[in-house]
Design a protein around this motif. Sequence first.
Motif, PDB file in Angstrom:
ATOM      1  N   UNK A 107       2.562   1.230  14.659  1.00 49.82           N
ATOM      2  CA  UNK A 107       2.793  -0.023  15.374  1.00 49.82           C
ATOM      3  C   UNK A 107       1.605  -0.373  16.259  1.00 49.82           C
ATOM      4  N   UNK A 108       1.455  -1.665  16.526  1.00 51.86           N
ATOM      5  CA  UNK A 108       0.421  -2.080  17.473  1.00 51.86           C
ATOM      6  C   UNK A 108       0.772  -1.549  18.856  1.00 51.86           C
ATOM      7  N   UNK A 109      -0.268  -1.295  19.655  1.00 50.24           N
ATOM      8  CA  UNK A 109      -0.073  -0.672  20.955  1.00 50.24           C
ATOM      9  C   UNK A 109      -1.082  -1.265  21.931  1.00 50.24           C
ATOM     10  N   UNK A 110      -0.728  -1.350  23.219  1.00 52.36           N
ATOM     11  CA  UNK A 110      -1.663  -1.934  24.195  1.00 52.36           C
ATOM     12  C   UNK A 110      -3.055  -1.302  24.128  1.00 52.36           C
ATOM     13  N   UNK A 111      -4.047  -2.125  24.426  1.00 52.09           N
ATOM     14  CA  UNK A 111      -5.421  -1.643  24.410  1.00 52.09           C
ATOM     15  C   UNK A 111      -6.077  -1.721  23.053  1.00 52.09           C
ATOM     16  N   UNK A 112      -5.495  -2.545  22.151  1.00 50.72           N
ATOM     17  CA  UNK A 112      -6.072  -2.697  20.828  1.00 50.72           C
ATOM     18  C   UNK A 112      -5.907  -1.471  19.958  1.00 50.72           C
ATOM     19  N   UNK A 113      -4.920  -0.662  20.267  1.00 48.01           N
ATOM     20  CA  UNK A 113      -4.716   0.581  19.532  1.00 48.01           C
ATOM     21  C   UNK A 113      -3.467   0.512  18.658  1.00 48.01           C
ATOM     22  N   UNK A 114      -3.271   1.590  17.883  1.00 49.09           N
ATOM     23  CA  UNK A 114      -2.062   1.752  17.087  1.00 49.09           C
ATOM     24  C   UNK A 114      -1.412   3.068  17.476  1.00 49.09           C
ATOM     25  N   UNK A 115      -0.094   3.119  17.341  1.00 48.41           N
ATOM     26  CA  UNK A 115       0.636   4.343  17.660  1.00 48.41           C
ATOM     27  C   UNK A 115       1.879   4.418  16.793  1.00 48.41           C
ATOM     28  N   UNK A 116       2.345   5.631  16.546  1.00 45.60           N
ATOM     29  CA  UNK A 116       3.578   5.813  15.789  1.00 45.60           C
ATOM     30  C   UNK A 116       4.744   5.748  16.768  1.00 45.60           C
ATOM     31  N   UNK A 117       5.647   4.827  16.519  1.00 47.39           N
ATOM     32  CA  UNK A 117       6.750   4.604  17.451  1.00 47.39           C
ATOM     33  C   UNK A 117       8.080   4.534  16.690  1.00 47.39           C
ATOM     34  N   UNK A 139      -9.146  -3.995   7.799  1.00 46.28           N
ATOM     35  CA  UNK A 139      -9.239  -4.299   9.224  1.00 46.28           C
ATOM     36  C   UNK A 139      -8.191  -3.528  10.017  1.00 46.28           C
ATOM     37  N   UNK A 140      -6.944  -3.709   9.652  1.00 47.19           N
ATOM     38  CA  UNK A 140      -5.850  -3.040  10.353  1.00 47.19           C
ATOM     39  C   UNK A 140      -4.630  -3.048   9.451  1.00 47.19           C
ATOM     40  N   UNK A 141      -3.436  -2.977  10.035  1.00 49.00           N
ATOM     41  CA  UNK A 141      -2.212  -3.007   9.240  1.00 49.00           C
ATOM     42  C   UNK A 141      -2.012  -4.391   8.623  1.00 49.00           C
ATOM     43  N   UNK A 142      -1.476  -4.431   7.430  1.00 47.87           N
ATOM     44  CA  UNK A 142      -1.233  -5.692   6.735  1.00 47.87           C
ATOM     45  C   UNK A 142       0.266  -5.912   6.557  1.00 47.87           C
ATOM     46  N   UNK A 143       0.694  -7.156   6.707  1.00 51.37           N
ATOM     47  CA  UNK A 143       2.098  -7.486   6.531  1.00 51.37           C
ATOM     48  C   UNK A 143       2.436  -7.763   5.082  1.00 51.37           C
TER      49      UNK A 143
END
Length: 214
Positions: free
Chosen positions: A133-143, A4-8
């Motif tokens: 990292x999670x990012x506004x708009x349901x997106x991911x970004x490298x931060x 689905x997405x990133x997992x903890x």
Amino acid sequence: MNNVSAAGVVPKVQLIAVKVLYDSGSGYYSDIAEGIIEAVKAGALILSMSLGGPTDASVLRDASYWAYQQGAVQIAAAGNSGDGDPLTNNVGYPAKYSCVIAAAAVDQNGSVPTWSSDGPEVDTAAPGVNILSTYPGGRYAYMSGTSMATPHVTGVAALIQALRLASGKRLLTPDEVYQVITSTAKDIGPPGFDVFSGYGLVDAYAAVVAALSR
């Protein structure tokens, strides 16, 4: 990553999200303090705070120490105001409080970037450069930032507590969690404690082993 997405690192952990800043990322210490109190009242055992400010405030200090007295483990970003000078102290609040674990950042080579805030209050370090990292708009970004390092330390704290409960053991106190994380951290700077990485890079496996042996 999962399907689905990133997992903890702690499956099925219950998350309590408390918004304390405006969408711009700015806000007031009083709102952060209220968020700390509300989170603990809602049952939060570990507080992850990827935020901070340059000045002390009694309302924030009182809330942090109240949470500590309730048994809540607090981890906060050390800040991104570092200058590489070991003689200066630019750790932000609430990370600067003794009852809060202050997280610095390291890059993929285990080096602390100059922008990572430094000072005697830094406790440990974790990956904080080019982190997905999670990012506004349901997106991911490298931060990059100590805000990215903080959740890594929080995850280790949660893993410690979850595995202790699964083993029939009591939860560790905030002081005990601090001791486990700092005593098992991998030394990456000058031998022993230093103001840039604290006691070193957080080590999840070593921390869990130490926590379960108590």
